[in-house]
Scaffold this active site. Structure first.
Site, PDB file in Angstrom:
ATOM      1  N   ASP A 164       0.684  -1.197   0.120  1.00 32.48           N
ATOM      2  CA  ASP A 164       0.029   0.065  -0.133  1.00 32.48           C
ATOM      3  C   ASP A 164       0.728   1.196   0.137  1.00 32.48           C
ATOM      4  OD1 ASP A 164      -2.584   1.304  -0.073  1.00 32.48           O
ATOM      5  OD2 ASP A 164      -2.641   1.299   2.367  1.00 32.48           O
ATOM      6  N   GLU A 176       2.473   4.669  -4.100  1.00 26.40           N
ATOM      7  CA  GLU A 176       2.548   5.579  -5.481  1.00 26.40           C
ATOM      8  C   GLU A 176       3.801   6.300  -5.701  1.00 26.40           C
ATOM      9  OE1 GLU A 176       0.064   5.622  -3.133  1.00 26.40           O
ATOM     10  OE2 GLU A 176      -1.168   4.322  -4.067  1.00 26.40           O
ATOM     11  N   ASP A 232      -9.004   3.485  -2.683  1.00 24.08           N
ATOM     12  CA  ASP A 232      -9.762   3.659  -1.602  1.00 24.08           C
ATOM     13  C   ASP A 232     -11.223   4.301  -2.144  1.00 24.08           C
ATOM     14  OD1 ASP A 232      -7.845   3.043   0.097  1.00 24.08           O
ATOM     15  OD2 ASP A 232      -7.261   5.107   0.674  1.00 24.08           O
TER      16      ASP A 232
END
Lengths: 278, 837
Positions: free
Chosen positions: B425, B428, B503
Site C-alpha cells: 500500500d 504511489e 480507497d
C-alpha cells in the site's frame, strides 16, 4: 453545497484540526477528540481525519489506562503532523457547517424563539441591575450588564445604561455625601415579560413575584415623581452653584433619561425616545 | 475602452501564439538507414526516430527528441519483458517520398517530407496515422514548474482519430468504459474517495485498445514519466499522447480481435503467474482488525456462521508505531501462535506493507536500510525524508536490485511467522507533508545503475515494490506461490501482484465505478483485480453491501474492506436476512471456484482478462461499445450485477447465440436486450450455450476439503453442433504446475438430433487429485432421457438425484428439469450419451 458553504466548511475544518492538534500536544485528548469529531462530521469521507481521530483515541485510552509507553506516545505524536496535513489537503466537505451541527443556522421560527428567550434573559439582568442601582450597588449593577453583554455585546440599551451607572458611580465617588434617592432618577422599566411573545412560560410563583415587583416599581415611580416635584421646586427657589463640570453632569442628569428605553419595552412601542421627565 | 481593445486582442493573440509555439514538430527526413530488413533508423530536425518490426503483428516506434539525440539514452523498460523477438524480415520498399516496411499483418509507411508514420493492417486499413500537421513533436518551452524535467524534454505525438473508433483500457480510470473524448493523466496518485471525474488515480498502464468496425488493435506507450493521453478532447479528429520526459516510445499491436491484441500485449509486458487458489477465496479486511482477540473473533464469526472465508488482513495497526516488518507487542504479543491458530481454522493472514521506513535509529529496518544505502537520496547524497503514517520516513529505492533484495530479506521474519499475503500500500509513493503528495521529483533513483530522477521512476515505484515483495516472498518460501496485492503499479504489474481499485466509497456510484475500473484494468493486462467490497469509506446499506458482494463474487479478487472508526462491515453485520443472502453469495463464489480457477489459468497462460467487457468478445456488436454494466467472466459466464438501489430487475444485453439463465436453466435467445428478474438474493447470471461449467461443493475455505464431487454442468447446444471446453486443475499452491503437474481435460459436447453426447477428455498432465465423484448435470431437460449411456453401456436410472454410488447411474429432476449422471472421476476419457428418443 455551494462554493460559499464549502469554503466555510473548509475553514472550519482547518480551524478544528489545528485546535485538535494543539489540544493533543497539550495532552488534552478529550478536547482534541471533540474538535476532530466536529471536523469529521463535516468531511466524513476524509480518511485522514478518521486516522487522526483514531490516533488521539489511542492516546486518550492508553493514557487513561496507563498502558502507553513514552515510545508509543512519541510514535503517535510524530505521526500526527503528516496525517493532519493530508486531512487538510484531502478536504472535501460533504456537509455544511450548519448540517453538521456547527454554526447551525436556525429556522425563522427558531430565530424568533431564540430572540425572545434572549430578550427574556436580558430583561432579568436589567431588572436585577435596576434593583442594584436602586440600592446604589453600582458594581453589582454593572456585573448584571456584563451578563447582558455576554448575550448581546451590541445591546445599545445596555451600553447606555452602563454609561449612566458609571456616571452614577462616579458621582457617588466624588460626592459621597450627596445621596439622592435613586428613585429620583428611576428609569422606565426594562421590557416586561409580557412584551415577549415566545418566552418560556414562567411558573406561577415567578409570575406573582413579577406582578408584585411591577406594582412596587410603579409605586416607587409615583413616590419618586412626588419627591422630584418637591425637590425641583426647592431647587428653583434656592439655586446651588455647582462647579462647572458638575453643572454639566447634573444638568445632563436632569435633562436626559437615566438610560434609554429599548424599543418595544414600552406599552407604546412607537415611543422609542421617551425620556424620564417629570 | 476602445483604445484598450486592440491591445487586449494583441495580448490574447500573443498568448495564443506562445501557447502554441511550445511544440516543435519533426520536419523532413535528413538521413536514414535500413537495418537487418526489419528496422529503420532516421534523422530529422535533429531528432532520432527508430522503427522496429518486432514480429508480424508488432511494431515499435521510438522517437528521441534533439535534446537527447546526441547520445541515445539506454533502451530500457520496466514494463517490457520480451526483447528477444525471433528475427522477422519485413519487405522494405524505398520510394522517393516514403519508406514502407511490410509484414504479413502490418505495413508501416514512413513519409519523408515531413516525417510522418502510419501503420496499417494487411488490408490497408490504417491503425495509426500521424497527424499531417503535427506528428511527433517535442517541447521548446520550459517545462511546467515542478515537472522535474528540463526544457525541451517533453515529447508528444498526434494521431488522426477516426470518428467511429472507440478506446478502452488506459489502466485504472474511473468513469465510463469507453474513454473517447477524455483527457487522461498517468501519474500514480493517492486519491482517497475519488470520483468518476478524478484523474489520475493509483495505477499507470499507458496501454489502450482501439475497436473500430469490429476490428481491434492496441497501442502501448512505454514511458514512465508524467504522461497523458488526449483521446479527442482537444480536437475530435485527433488523439495524442506524450510525456514530460524520456522518449516517445510506443508499440502498435495488430489484432484484429481484442483477444489477439491482449495476447500480444501481454507477451510483450508479461503475464500474471498463476495465483494460489486460496487467494481466489473470500478475503476480509478492515483498518484495522486489532488486537489479536478481535482477529480471532472475526475468524470465529465466519466459522460459527458458516460463511466461507480464506484470508484475513491486518492493516497498519499490527505494527509497532507503524514500523513496517514489526509487530505491535500490545496488539499482537504472539503473532506466530495467532497465525498458526488461524491456519488451523483455515485462514491465511495477509499484512499491509508500506514503503515508508520510520527514521528511528533503534529500528532495525531503518538501520540496515541506511547501512546498505537502500534509501532514496537527493543528487547531493542527502537522504530524502517524507511524512507518512509513522511520521518522518525514508523510502527504499526499489529500482535498485540490492534494495529489492534487502526489502525481500526484511520480509523473512513475517514469512517465518506464517504471513502469506503481502498487501503493498501507499506505494504511489504517497507522502503526506508535501503538496505534490509524493517524493520530490529531483530525488535520485539507482534505476539499476542508470541513476535517474524520481520524475522518471515515480510511476514504476509501485511496480518495483511489488517485484521486491514477490521476489522476497518467493525467495523465503519457494514452495508456495506468493500473493501480493498492490494499490499502485505500472504496465506489466500483473507479473508480481493483484490489484485493487484503491480507497473507494460506500455508494452506488462507486459500485458502478468498481466494475468499469476492473474491466479497463483487465483490458490493460491486469486480470487479477477487484474493488473494496462495500466501499472503503463510509458504511453501505445492507442492500448495497449485498449487491457489491454479488459483483465481488465474480471479480477475481473478492475482498471486503473498511476504513478505521467505521461501523463493522463483515457479511453478517446487516441483519439476519442479509446475512443469509451474503452467505449464499459467498457460497456461490466457492462453488464456482473450479471455473474461476480455470479462467485465471487461461489468463495466466494467454494474458486474456478474466473479466471481459462484452465488446471484448463481441467487438462488432455496437450495443456493447459503451456497455460497462455487465461482463463476461471467462468466455462462458455472463454476469449482470445489479448496480442500482431497489432494483429488482434489470436489462441485459445478450450477445448473439443462445444463453441460459444460470438459476433456472431456461434458455434465452441472444442478440437482443431483455429485462430479467434480479431479486435481492440473486445476481443475474447467464451461461453460454455449449458451456460445460465445472463447480464444486461448498467449503468454508479452499483448504477444507478437496473438490468432491466435481460437477460439470452442461448447458446443451440447442441445435446440432459441437462445443469444446477445457478444464484445468492443479495443486493450487506450488509451482509444480510449471513442471507439468496439472490436470487438463478437454470436454466436448455434441448435439446430434435428439442425442446429446458429452465427451470427458482423458486427463493430461501428472496432477492427481484425490479420488472423487463426478456429477454431470444437464440443464433444460424438458423430459427425462429415454436412456443414458456411459462409455457405450446403458446405465441405470435412480430415483434420487443426489446419490453417490460406485457404479454410474442417472436420475431426472423434473422440477429443475435437470438430468444427473453420477460416476467416478477417472483419468480416462468417458463418453456420456443422453438419448431422448
Amino acid at each position: 453545497m455551494n462554493e460559499d458553504e464549502k469554503q466555510r466548511a473548509q475553514a472550519l475544518i482547518e480551524r478544528l484540526l489545528t485546535e485538535a492538534h494543539e489540544h493533543a500536544g497539550k495532552e488534552k485528548y478529550k478536547e482534541a477528540l471533540i474538535a476532530i469529531r466536529k471536523a469529521r462530521a463535516l468531511d466524513s469521507a476524509n480518511i485522514y481525519i478518521l486516522a487522526f481521530e483514531r490516533q488521539v483515541e489511542q492516546l486518550n485510552e492508553s493514557t487513561a489506562a496507563g498502558t502507553i509507553t513514552d515510545l508509543q506516545k512519541t510514535d503517535i505524536l510524530e505521526s500526527l503532523p503528516g496525517i493532519i496535513e493530508q486531512a487538510r489537503v484531502n478536504q472535501a466537505p460533504l456537509t455544511t457547517p450548519e448540517a453538521a451541527g456547527e454554526e447551525r443556522r436556525p429556522t425563522p421560527e427558531q430565530q424568533e424563539q431564540l430572540r425572545a428567550a434572549r430578550q427574556w434573559l436580558k430583561n432579568q439582568y436589567f431588572q436585577r441591575a435596576h434593583e442594584h442601582v436602586k440600592n446604589q450597588e453600582y458594581d453589582n449593577a454593572l456585573a448584571e450588564l456584563r451578563r447582558v453583554f455576554i448575550i448581546d455585546s451590541e445591546d445599545q440599551f445596555a451600553r447606555e445604561f452602563e454609561l449612566k451607572i458609571l456616571q452614577m458611580q462616579e458621582l457617588q465617588r466624588r460626592k459621597p455625601l450627596f445621596v439622592s434617592d435613586p428613585s429620583e432618577t428611576e428609569p422606565d422599566l426594562p421590557p416586561s415579560l409580557a412584551d415577549e411573545p415566545a418566552l418560556p412560560p414562567p411558573d406561577k410563583a415567578q409570575k406573582g413575584n413579577r406582578l408584585l415587583m411591577i406594582a412596587m416599581i410603579i409605586a416607587v415611580c409615583v413616590i419618586a415623581f412626588a419627591f422630584y416635584y418637591f425637590w425641583k421646586r426647592e431647587q428653583v427657589a434656592q439655586p446651588v452653584v455647582p462647579e462647572a463640570s458638575e453643572e454639566i453632569e447634573e444638568s445632563k442628569a436632569d435633562d436626559e433619561p437615566f438610560y434609554p428605553i429599548p424599543a418595544g419595552s414600552q406599552a407604546d412601542s412607537t415611543k422609542t425616545d421617551s425620556t424620564h421627565t417629570p | 475602452m476602445q483604445r484598450r481593445c486592440p491591445l487586449l486582442l494583441f495580448l490574447l493573440f500573443a498568448f495564443f501564439l506562445s501557447s502554441r509555439a511550445q511544440w516543435r514538430s519533426i520536419g523532413n527526413v535528413d538521413s536514414y538507414v535500413v537495418r537487418g530488413g526489419n528496422s529503420v533508423h532516421l534523422k530529422a530536425s535533429g531528432a532520432t526516430v527508430e522503427v522496429y518490426v518486432l514480429s508480424d503483428h508488432l511494431v515499435r516506434i521510438r522517437c528521441i527528441p534533439p535534446a537527447a539525440s546526441s547520445q541515445l539514452p539506454p533502451d530500457v523498460s520496466r514494463a517490457v519483458v520480451k526483447t528477444d523477438w525471433p528475427a522477422t524480415t519485413a519487405e522494405v520498399t524505398d520510394a522517393s517520398d516514403a519508406l514502407t516496411l511490410t509484414t504479413r499483418a502490418l505495413s508501416v509507411t514512413i513519409r519523408k517530407h515531413p516525417l510522418r508514420i502510419a501503420v496499417a493492417d494487411s488490408t490497408g486499413t490504417p491503425l495509426t496515422r500521424d497527424h499531417p500537421g503535427k506528428g511527433f513533436s517535442w517541447s521548446t518551452a520550459q517545462a511546467e514548474p515542478g515537472a522535474g524535467t528540463p526544457s525541451g524534454t517533453e515529447v508528444r505525438v498526434w494521431h488522426l482519430m477516426p470518428p467511429d473508433a472507440n478506446y478502452y483500457g488506459f489502466g485504472e480510470k474511473a468513469g465510463p468504459l469507453a474513454r473517447n473524448h477524455k483527457h487522461m493523466t498517468m501519474w500514480n496518485s493517492d486519491i482517497p474517495a475519488y470520483s468518476s471525474a478524478t484523474d489520475p488515480l493509483y495505477q499507470t498502464i499507458p496501454f489502450f485498445l482501439t475497436v473500430r468496425n469490429g476490428k481491434a488493435h492496441g497501442l502501448f506507450f512505454d514511458n514512465s514519466y508524467w504522461s497523458s493521453f488526449d483521446m479527442g478532447k482537444e480536437s475530435r479528429d485527433q488523439y495524442s499522447f506524450g510525456a514530460e520526459g524520456g522518449e516517445l516510445n510506443y508499440y502498435v499491436i495488430a489484432g484484429p480481435s481484442p483477444r489477439l491484441v491482449l495476447q500480444r500485449f501481454t507477451e510483450l509486458v508479461g503475464r500474471m503467474p498463476l495465483p494460489p487458489r486460496w487467494s481466489l477465496g473470500y478475503q476480509q479486511c478492515r483498518w484495522s482488525y486489532a488486537p489479536e482477540s478481535r482477529v480471532r473473533e472475526i475468524a470465529q464469526g465466519f466459522r460459527s456462521r458458516a460463511i466461507p472465508c480464506d484470508v484475513l488482513y491486518l492493516d497498519i495497526d499490527y505494527m509497532e508505531g507503524y514500523r513496517v516488518f514489526t509487530w505491535s507487542a500490545t496488539n499482537f504479543p504472539d503473532p506466530k501462535r495467532m497465525i498458526s491458530d488461524l491456519g488451523a481454522q483455515g485462514f491465511r493472514v495477509a499484512v499491509i506493507l508500506d514503503p515508508g521506513i520510520k527514521t528511528d535509529s533503534s529500528y532495525a529496518a531503518f538501520r540496515s536500510g541506511l547501512e546498505g544505502k537502500h534509501f532514496l537520496t537527493y543528487p547531493d547524497g542527502r537522504l530524502y525524508f517524507g511524512d507518512v503514517w509513522p511520521g518522518r520516513c525514508a523510502f527504499p529505492d526499489f529500482t535498485s536490485s540490492a534494495a529489492r533484495r534487502w526489502w525481500g530479506d526484511q520480509m523473512e521474519d513475517l514469512i517465518r511467522t506464517g504471513v502469506r499475503g503481502y498487501w503493498n500500500d501507499m506505494n504511489e509513493p504517497s507522502v503526506f507533508n508535501v503538496p505534490t503528495k509524493t517524493v520530490d521529483l529531483q530525488v535520485m533513483h539507482d534505476d539499476d545503475g542508470l541513476r535517474t530522477t524520481h520524475a522518471k521512476n515515480h510511476n514504476v515505484y509501485g511496480l518495483e515494490m511489488t517485484r521486491a515483495s514477490y521476489e522476497g516472498a518467493l525467495r523465503h518460501n519457494p514452495a508456495e506461490r506468493p500473493f501480493v496485492l498492490t494499490r499502485a503499479s505500472y504496465a506489466g504489474g500483473q507479473r508480481y501482484s493483484a490489484a485493487w481499485t484503491g480507497d473507494n466509497v460506500a455508494s452506488w456510484e462507486h459500485l458502478e465505478l468498481a466494475l468499469t475500473m476492473c474491466l479497463n484494468l483487465g483490458i490493460s493486462g491486469q486480470p487479477f483485480v477487484g474493488s473494496d467490497i462495500g466501499g472503503f469509506i463510509g458504511h453501505p446499506s445492507g442492500e448495497l453491501f449485498a449487491r457489491w458482494l454479488q459483483l465481488g463474487a465474480f471479480t477475481p479478487l473478492m475482498r471486503a474492506h473498511t476504513v478505521i472508526n467505521e461501523k463493522n462491515k463483515e457479511p453478517w453485520e446487516y441483519g439476519e436476512t442479509f446475512t443469509g443472502i451474503n452467505r449464499q453469495t459467498i457460497n456461490l463464489r466457492y462453488t464456482m471456484l473450479p471455473y474461476l480457477y480455470g479462467v485465471m489459468a487461461e489468463a495466466s497462460a494467454t494474458g486474456l482478462p478474466a473479466m471481459r467487457p462484452l465488446l471484448f468478445e463481441y467487438p462488432d456488436d455496437s450495443r456493447f461499445v459503451h456497455e460497462g454494466s455487465s461482463f463476461l467472466l471467462g468466455s462462458d459466464l455472463l454476469v449482470a450485477p445489479v448496480l442500482w438501489p431497489e432494483a429488482r430487475e434489470r436489462e441485459v444485453r445478450f450477445p448473439q447465440g443462445a444463453w441460459y439463465d444460470y438459476w433456472t436453466g431456461k434458455p434465452i435467445a441472444g442478440g437482443r436486450n431483455e429485462t430479467v428478474p434480479a431479486p435481492l438474493d440473486r445476481i443475474p447470471l447467464f451461461v453460454r450455450e455449449g458451456a460445460i461449467l465445472p463447480s464444486q461443493q461448498v467449503v468454508q475455505h479452499t483448504g477444507e476439503a478437496p473438490i468432491d464431487p466435481l460437477t460439470l454442468t452442461v448447458f446443451p447446444l440447442q441445435s446440432n453442433g459441437t462445443a469444446v471446453r477445457t478444464y484445468y486443475e492443479d495443486d493450487g499452491l506450488s509451482f509444480d504446475y510449471q513442471k507439468g503437474v496439472v490436470l487438463r481435460r478437454t470436454h466436448m459436447q455434441q448435439r446430434i438430433g435428439s442425442t446429446l453426447i458429452i465427451d470427458i477428455g482423458a486427463a493430461e498432465g501428472s496432477y492427481l487429485p484425490p479420488s472423487r465423484s463426478l456429477v454431470v448435470r444437464c440443464v433444460n431437460a424438458e423430459k427425462a432421457p429415454v436412456s443414458v449411456y456411459v462409455n457405450g453401456v446403458m446405465i441405470a436410472q435412480q430415483v434420487s438425484p443426489s446419490g453417490h454410488t460406485a457404479t454410474p447411474e442417472w436420475s431426472y429432476a423434473p422440477a429443475e428439469r435437470q438430468v444427473y449422471v453420477h460416476c467416478s472421476d477417472s483419468r480416462s476419457a468417458q463418453r456420456i450419451e443422453f438419448r431422448y428418443e
